[in-house]
Design a protein around this motif. Structure first.
Motif, PDB file in Angstrom:
ATOM      1  N   SER A 202       0.839  -1.203   0.000  1.00 14.88           N
ATOM      2  CA  SER A 202       0.000   0.000   0.000  1.00 14.88           C
ATOM      3  C   SER A 202       0.867   1.244   0.000  1.00 14.88           C
ATOM      4  O   SER A 202       1.912   1.298   0.664  1.00 14.88           O
ATOM      5  CB  SER A 202      -0.931   0.018   1.219  1.00 14.88           C
ATOM      6  N   SER A 204       0.648   5.572   0.404  1.00 19.79           N
ATOM      7  CA  SER A 204      -0.204   6.638   0.923  1.00 19.79           C
ATOM      8  C   SER A 204       0.605   7.899   1.131  1.00 19.79           C
ATOM      9  O   SER A 204       1.846   7.883   1.130  1.00 19.79           O
ATOM     10  CB  SER A 204      -0.847   6.213   2.240  1.00 19.79           C
ATOM     11  N   ASP A 205      -0.099   8.997   1.306  1.00 17.46           N
ATOM     12  CA  ASP A 205       0.501  10.270   1.696  1.00 17.46           C
ATOM     13  C   ASP A 205       0.346  10.390   3.210  1.00 17.46           C
ATOM     14  O   ASP A 205      -0.753  10.641   3.715  1.00 17.46           O
ATOM     15  CB  ASP A 205      -0.210  11.417   0.989  1.00 17.46           C
ATOM     16  N   HIS A 209      -2.807  11.665   5.274  1.00 16.99           N
ATOM     17  CA  HIS A 209      -3.490  10.385   5.514  1.00 16.99           C
ATOM     18  C   HIS A 209      -4.378  10.003   4.325  1.00 16.99           C
ATOM     19  O   HIS A 209      -5.521   9.569   4.481  1.00 16.99           O
ATOM     20  CB  HIS A 209      -4.314  10.426   6.801  1.00 16.99           C
ATOM     21  N   THR A 210      -3.826  10.197   3.130  1.00 14.55           N
ATOM     22  CA  THR A 210      -4.563   9.895   1.904  1.00 14.55           C
ATOM     23  C   THR A 210      -4.029   8.633   1.265  1.00 14.55           C
ATOM     24  O   THR A 210      -2.821   8.514   1.016  1.00 14.55           O
ATOM     25  CB  THR A 210      -4.446  11.066   0.903  1.00 14.55           C
ATOM     26  N   HIS A 211      -4.908   7.696   0.996  1.00 17.39           N
ATOM     27  CA  HIS A 211      -4.517   6.462   0.326  1.00 17.39           C
ATOM     28  C   HIS A 211      -4.284   6.732  -1.149  1.00 17.39           C
ATOM     29  O   HIS A 211      -5.047   7.435  -1.802  1.00 17.39           O
ATOM     30  CB  HIS A 211      -5.625   5.416   0.497  1.00 17.39           C
ATOM     31  N   LEU A 212      -3.183   6.193  -1.694  1.00 15.84           N
ATOM     32  CA  LEU A 212      -2.848   6.383  -3.101  1.00 15.84           C
ATOM     33  C   LEU A 212      -3.189   5.149  -3.932  1.00 15.84           C
ATOM     34  O   LEU A 212      -3.919   5.236  -4.917  1.00 15.84           O
ATOM     35  CB  LEU A 212      -1.358   6.716  -3.256  1.00 15.84           C
ATOM     36  N   THR A 214      -3.107   0.428  -3.712  1.00 18.98           N
ATOM     37  CA  THR A 214      -2.717  -0.834  -3.088  1.00 18.98           C
ATOM     38  C   THR A 214      -2.660  -1.932  -4.141  1.00 18.98           C
ATOM     39  O   THR A 214      -3.622  -2.102  -4.906  1.00 18.98           O
ATOM     40  CB  THR A 214      -3.700  -1.242  -1.974  1.00 18.98           C
ATOM     41  N   TYR A 247      -2.779   1.343   5.443  1.00 21.16           N
ATOM     42  CA  TYR A 247      -3.618   1.820   4.365  1.00 21.16           C
ATOM     43  C   TYR A 247      -4.079   0.635   3.534  1.00 21.16           C
ATOM     44  O   TYR A 247      -3.282  -0.055   2.914  1.00 21.16           O
ATOM     45  CB  TYR A 247      -2.862   2.841   3.518  1.00 21.16           C
ATOM     46  N   CYS A 253      -8.517   5.839   3.510  1.00 22.50           N
ATOM     47  CA  CYS A 253      -7.564   5.205   4.410  1.00 22.50           C
ATOM     48  C   CYS A 253      -8.194   5.081   5.793  1.00 22.50           C
ATOM     49  O   CYS A 253      -9.015   5.901   6.190  1.00 22.50           O
ATOM     50  CB  CYS A 253      -6.263   6.003   4.491  1.00 22.50           C
TER      51      CYS A 253
END
Length: 260
Positions: A202, A204-205, A209-212, A214, A247, A253
């Motif tokens: 996974s 993420s930023d 707390h942003t999922h990019l 997976t 994430y 997320c």
């Protein structure tokens, strides 16, 4: 005060010794007559020195929990990094920092051995492979606008862009050649969270707390982190990841206490 008293005592003994030496040189009878007096002078007892109040060393303060105190002190000196770069795999255009935690594209070819482990596509591997378990690390990208990063297997080919076609799970930004999940927004930091047992990688930023993205698959081989600086003058640095957040795949997320 004690020092002055000791000096006076030493001076008195010195005079006594000198007087005895003079009497021994004069004649034996004189020495024998004065011997009882001289003996009394030499054997005169001095009081034991008194320890000043509060002068004791607080041993427990310095030795209590010594290992813990040393460890706490070392934290201020030594920075733990979960991924150390492997110079033997670095593309000839890449330059690694002395502590092997950052890499930059120099823009010129360096005369290094063309060993089979070395990339020729602006990449470098981490020195340690990851097996079953969970692993997390952050990558600082403030000074890198064109990058790729992710994980790959040890047996994946190192020469040519075919490296990205099999057994390479990565995200990228700004590079001309598409080879992974493309991130459109500029990012200062990306977190990589590998759950080997669940077969997920996974990205993420961690700042927002942003999922990019997976990737989900089944891992059977040892996985190595890899990093790519696509163009010259760009650099990236590896930091410890915060394992309090995992994430998962999807558009959002979820805070999750991991098993790390």
């Amino acid at each position: 005060m004690k020092l002055e008293e000791m000096k006076r005592h030493i001076s008195s003994l010195s005079h006594t010794i000198k007087d005895m030496e003079e009497m021994m040189k004069a004649n034996d009878v004189c020495f024998l007559k004065e011997f009882p007096v001289s003996k009394e002078r030499v054997q005169r007892s001095q009081p034991d020195p008194q320890m000043a109040s509060g002068a004791l060393i607080h041993v427990s303060c310095y030795l209590g929990n010594l290992q813990f105190r040393v460890w706490k002190k070392m934290q201020d000196i030594v920075q733990y990094t979960p991924v150390i770069l492997d110079p033997n795999t670095a593309d000839p255009f890449l330059i690694l920092s002395d502590d092997l935690t950052s890499v930059r594209n120099s823009g010129y070819y360096q005369p290094v051995p063309d060993n089979p482990e070395r990339f020729d596509c602006s990449c470098v591997l981490g020195s340690e492979g990851f097996n079953p378990g969970t692993h997390c690390w952050d990558v600082d990208l403030k000074e890198c606008l064109d990058w790729k990063l992710g994980v790959t297997t040890a047996l994946n080919q190192r020469k040519g862009m075919g490296f990205y076609k099999t057994d390479a799970w990565c995200v990228e930004h700004g590079c001309v050649f598409d080879s992974g999940f493309r991130v459109e927004q500029d990012l200062d930091r990306v977190r990589v969270y590998l759950d080997y047992d669940r077969g997920t990688v996974s990205f993420s930023d961690p700042l927002t707390h942003t999922h990019l993205h997976t990737f989900t698959t089944t891992f059977t081989d040892t996985l190595f982190p890899f990093f790519c600086c696509c163009f010259s003058s760009y650099s990236l640095r590896i930091f410890p990841g915060d394992n309090r957040y995992t994430y998962r795949s999807g558009s959002s997320c979820f805070p999750h206490v991991s098993n790390i």
